[in-house]
Design an enzyme around this catalytic site. Structure first.
Site, PDB file in Angstrom:
ATOM      1  N   ASP A  93      68.466 -40.248 108.295  1.00  0.00           N
ATOM      2  CA  ASP A  93      68.519 -38.864 108.749  1.00  0.00           C
ATOM      3  C   ASP A  93      69.915 -38.380 108.365  1.00  0.00           C
ATOM      4  OD1 ASP A  93      68.835 -36.452 109.973  1.00  0.00           O
ATOM      5  OD2 ASP A  93      68.317 -37.140 111.994  1.00  0.00           O
ATOM      6  N   SER A 171      70.928 -24.258  95.546  1.00  0.00           N
ATOM      7  CA  SER A 171      69.778 -23.383  95.288  1.00  0.00           C
ATOM      8  C   SER A 171      70.257 -22.094  94.627  1.00  0.00           C
ATOM      9  CB  SER A 171      69.091 -23.026  96.619  1.00  0.00           C
ATOM     10  OG  SER A 171      68.084 -22.055  96.425  1.00  0.00           O
ATOM     11  N   TYR A 184      69.224 -20.121 105.401  1.00  0.00           N
ATOM     12  CA  TYR A 184      69.090 -20.952 104.201  1.00  0.00           C
ATOM     13  C   TYR A 184      70.122 -20.546 103.153  1.00  0.00           C
ATOM     14  CZ  TYR A 184      66.788 -23.423 100.331  1.00  0.00           C
ATOM     15  OH  TYR A 184      66.515 -24.252  99.274  1.00  0.00           O
TER      16      TYR A 184
HETATM   17  P1  NAD Z   1      60.640 -31.006 100.038  1.00  0.00           P
HETATM   18  O1  NAD Z   1      60.469 -30.481 101.405  1.00  0.00           O
HETATM   19  O2  NAD Z   1      59.458 -31.424  99.272  1.00  0.00           O
HETATM   20  O3  NAD Z   1      61.682 -32.224 100.028  1.00  0.00           O
HETATM   21  C1  NAD Z   1      62.758 -32.303 100.881  1.00  0.00           C
HETATM   22  C2  NAD Z   1      62.867 -33.729 101.387  1.00  0.00           C
HETATM   23  O4  NAD Z   1      64.022 -33.813 102.252  1.00  0.00           O
HETATM   24  C3  NAD Z   1      61.641 -34.133 102.203  1.00  0.00           C
HETATM   25  O5  NAD Z   1      61.112 -35.350 101.717  1.00  0.00           O
HETATM   26  C4  NAD Z   1      62.184 -34.282 103.618  1.00  0.00           C
HETATM   27  O6  NAD Z   1      61.553 -35.289 104.385  1.00  0.00           O
HETATM   28  C5  NAD Z   1      63.655 -34.635 103.350  1.00  0.00           C
HETATM   29  N1  NAD Z   1      64.486 -34.365 104.516  1.00  0.00           N
HETATM   30  C6  NAD Z   1      64.476 -33.291 105.326  1.00  0.00           C
HETATM   31  N2  NAD Z   1      65.335 -33.437 106.333  1.00  0.00           N
HETATM   32  C7  NAD Z   1      65.934 -34.634 106.157  1.00  0.00           C
HETATM   33  C8  NAD Z   1      66.926 -35.358 106.873  1.00  0.00           C
HETATM   34  N3  NAD Z   1      67.470 -34.870 108.006  1.00  0.00           N
HETATM   35  N4  NAD Z   1      67.303 -36.567 106.423  1.00  0.00           N
HETATM   36  C9  NAD Z   1      66.746 -37.078 105.280  1.00  0.00           C
HETATM   37  N5  NAD Z   1      65.797 -36.438 104.563  1.00  0.00           N
HETATM   38  C10 NAD Z   1      65.400 -35.239 105.004  1.00  0.00           C
HETATM   39  O7  NAD Z   1      61.444 -29.861  99.247  1.00  0.00           O
HETATM   40  P2  NAD Z   1      62.090 -29.802  97.782  1.00  0.00           P
HETATM   41  O8  NAD Z   1      61.713 -28.490  97.231  1.00  0.00           O
HETATM   42  O9  NAD Z   1      61.835 -31.032  97.006  1.00  0.00           O
HETATM   43  O10 NAD Z   1      63.637 -29.716  98.191  1.00  0.00           O
HETATM   44  C11 NAD Z   1      64.649 -30.584  97.684  1.00  0.00           C
HETATM   45  C12 NAD Z   1      65.964 -29.818  97.635  1.00  0.00           C
HETATM   46  O11 NAD Z   1      65.860 -28.753  96.687  1.00  0.00           O
HETATM   47  C13 NAD Z   1      66.351 -29.159  98.954  1.00  0.00           C
HETATM   48  O12 NAD Z   1      67.735 -29.281  99.169  1.00  0.00           O
HETATM   49  C14 NAD Z   1      65.990 -27.700  98.724  1.00  0.00           C
HETATM   50  O13 NAD Z   1      66.730 -26.829  99.550  1.00  0.00           O
HETATM   51  C15 NAD Z   1      66.301 -27.552  97.270  1.00  0.00           C
HETATM   52  N6  NAD Z   1      65.644 -26.420  96.594  1.00  0.00           N
HETATM   53  C16 NAD Z   1      64.293 -26.358  96.451  1.00  0.00           C
HETATM   54  C17 NAD Z   1      63.723 -25.269  95.783  1.00  0.00           C
HETATM   55  C18 NAD Z   1      62.242 -25.130  95.558  1.00  0.00           C
HETATM   56  O14 NAD Z   1      61.816 -24.138  94.966  1.00  0.00           O
HETATM   57  N7  NAD Z   1      61.415 -26.073  95.983  1.00  0.00           N
HETATM   58  C19 NAD Z   1      64.542 -24.253  95.267  1.00  0.00           C
HETATM   59  C20 NAD Z   1      65.909 -24.350  95.442  1.00  0.00           C
HETATM   60  C21 NAD Z   1      66.458 -25.445  96.093  1.00  0.00           C
END
Ligand code: NAD
Length: 291
Positions: A93, A171, A184
Site C-alpha cells: 500500500d 498525467s 486528481y
Molecule cells: P488502474 O486503476 O488500472 O491501475 C492502478 C493500479 O494502482 C491498480 O492496480 C490499483 O490497485 C493500484 N493502486 C491503487 N492504490 C494503491 C495503493 N495505495 N498502493 C498500491 N497500489 C495501488 O489505472 P491505470 O490507468 O493503469 O493507472 C496507472 C497510473 O496512470 C495512475 O497513476 C494514473 O493516475 C495514471 N494515468 C492513467 C490514465 C488513463 O487514461 N488510464 C491517464 C493519465 C494518467
C-alpha cells in the site's frame, strides 16, 4: 576539423542497460503498470510487480471503483514468468510507510539491489469541488503524491549505489486543469513538481527522476470511473462507456487514437536509458496535450 580542438565534448555516458537490472513497478497488477512491468521483463530485467493484492480489502474496498484484486497481482506476475521473464509479486500500500519499506527490503533481498523505481500506482475521484468529500481529497493525495514520496524515500539509499532511475506516472491532468477533476489534477501537478524537485536534488547522486504523462488509456481508471461520470456522458450524449471513450478520443486527440499501456512502457524504457535526461514530464497523448 577535429571537434576536440574546439573544445566540444563528444564523450557519451553509456545508456543504462536494462538486462539484469532490478525494477519495482507499483500498481502493476493491471493497466499501465502491468504493461510497464511486462516491457521491463521483456528486456531482461528482474521485475517486482507491486500492488495492493490482499491489502485492497483494508485499503481499497471502499473506493469508488474496484482497485485491483489479489488474483490480478498473482496473474500478472505468473504470466510474465510463464513467458520466460523474471517477476516477483509483492503486496504494497504505497500510502503506508512501513509497507513501502517492506517492498523495497524484500526486493533488495530477492535480487541483491535496486536500480529502477516506477511509481505508477494511482487513483482518481471526480466531482464538483463545492461538495467534494475531504476524505476523497486526502485519499487521492495519499496515493498519488505521498505514495511517490514514501516509495522514493525507501528506494533512494539503494539507487545511489549505482546511479539509478525513478519514473513517476503523472498525467496530462498534471499539465492542465479539467472541470470536476480538482483533486486528481492537483495531485498530478504535485507529482510533476516532486519529480522536478527530486531531479534537481538527486542529480549529484547520479539518480535521474522523470515523469510520464499519459493521455487516455483504456484501463479500469477510465472505464470504471471516468467514462461513467455523468458529466462525460452528458457532454457526449453517449449510452455506453465504450461510446464515451471513443467519443473523447475522436473529439480531442489529434492523432485520433487512444493510448495503450505499451505506449507508456515505451516511454518508461526510453526514460530509463536516456542518460542525459532528468526532470522532464514526457507527455504521451497523441497530441491531446502538447506541453
Ligand atoms: P488502474 O486503476 O488500472 O491501475 C492502478 C493500479 O494502482 C491498480 O492496480 C490499483 O490497485 C493500484 N493502486 C491503487 N492504490 C494503491 C495503493 N495505495 N498502493 C498500491 N497500489 C495501488 O489505472 P491505470 O490507468 O493503469 O493507472 C496507472 C497510473 O496512470 C495512475 O497513476 C494514473 O493516475 C495514471 N494515468 C492513467 C490514465 C488513463 O487514461 N488510464 C491517464 C493519465 C494518467
Amino acid at each position: 576539423m577535429a571537434a576536440m580542438g574546439l573544445g566540444f565534448h563528444n564523450e557519451r555516458a553509456t545508456p543504462m542497460q536494462i538486462d539484469g537490472k532490478t525494477v519495482i513497478v507499483t500498481g502493476a497488477a493491471r493497466g499501465i503498470g502491468r504493461g510497464i512491468a511486462e516491457a521491463f521483463a521483456n528486456q531482461g530485467a528482474n521485475v517486482v510487480a507491486a500492488d495492493l493484492g490482499s491489502l485492497a480489502l483494508e485499503a481499497g474496498s471502499d473506493w469508488h471503483y474496484s482497485l485491483s484484486a489479489e488474483t490480478e497481482l498473482e496473474a500478472a506476475a505468473s504470466e510474465i514468468n510463464q513467458r520466460g521473464g523474471t517477476c516477483m509479486a509483492i503486496e504494497v500500500d504505497v500510502s503506508d510507510r512501513d509497507s513501502c519499506q517492506n517492498l523495497v527490503d524484500e526486493s533488495v533481498a530477492a535480487f541483491g539491489g535496486l536500480d529502477i523505481l516506477v511509481n505508477n500506482a494511482g487513483i482518481i475521484q471526480t466531482g464538483p469541488i463545492v461538495d467534494f468529500a475531504e476524505s476523497d481529497w486526502d485519499r487521492v493525495f495519499a496515493v498519488n503524491v505521498k505514495g511517490i514520496f514514501l516509495m522514493s524515500q525507501a528506494a533512494i539509499p539503494h539507487l545511489t549505489k549505482i546511479g539509478g532511475v525513478i519514473i513517476n506516472v503523472a498525467s496530462v491532468a498534471g499539465k492542465r486543469g479539467f472541470a470536476h477533476m480538482g483533486a486528481y489534477c492537483a495531485s498530478k501537478f504535485a507529482a510533476i513538481g516532486l519529480t522536478q524537485s527530486m531531479a534537481a536534488e538527486l542529480a549529484e547522486l547520479s539518480i535521474r527522476v522523470n515523469a510520464i504523462c499519459p493521455g487516455n488509456v483504456d484501463t479500469s481508471m477510465w472505464f470504471d470511473h471516468l467514462s461513467k461520470s455523468k458529466q462525460r456522458q452528458q457532454e457526449y450524449s453517449t449510452d455506453t462507456v465504450e461510446e464515451t471513450f471513443a467519443a473523447v478520443i475522436q473529439d480531442r486527440v489529434p492523432l485520433g487514437r487512444e493510448q495503450t499501456p505499451s505506449d507508456m512502457a515505451e516511454a518508461a524504457l526510453y526514460l530509463t536509458r536516456a542518460d542525459n535526461v532528468t526532470g522532464i514530464s514526457l507527455t504521451v497523448s497523441g497530441g491531446f496535450e502538447m506541453n
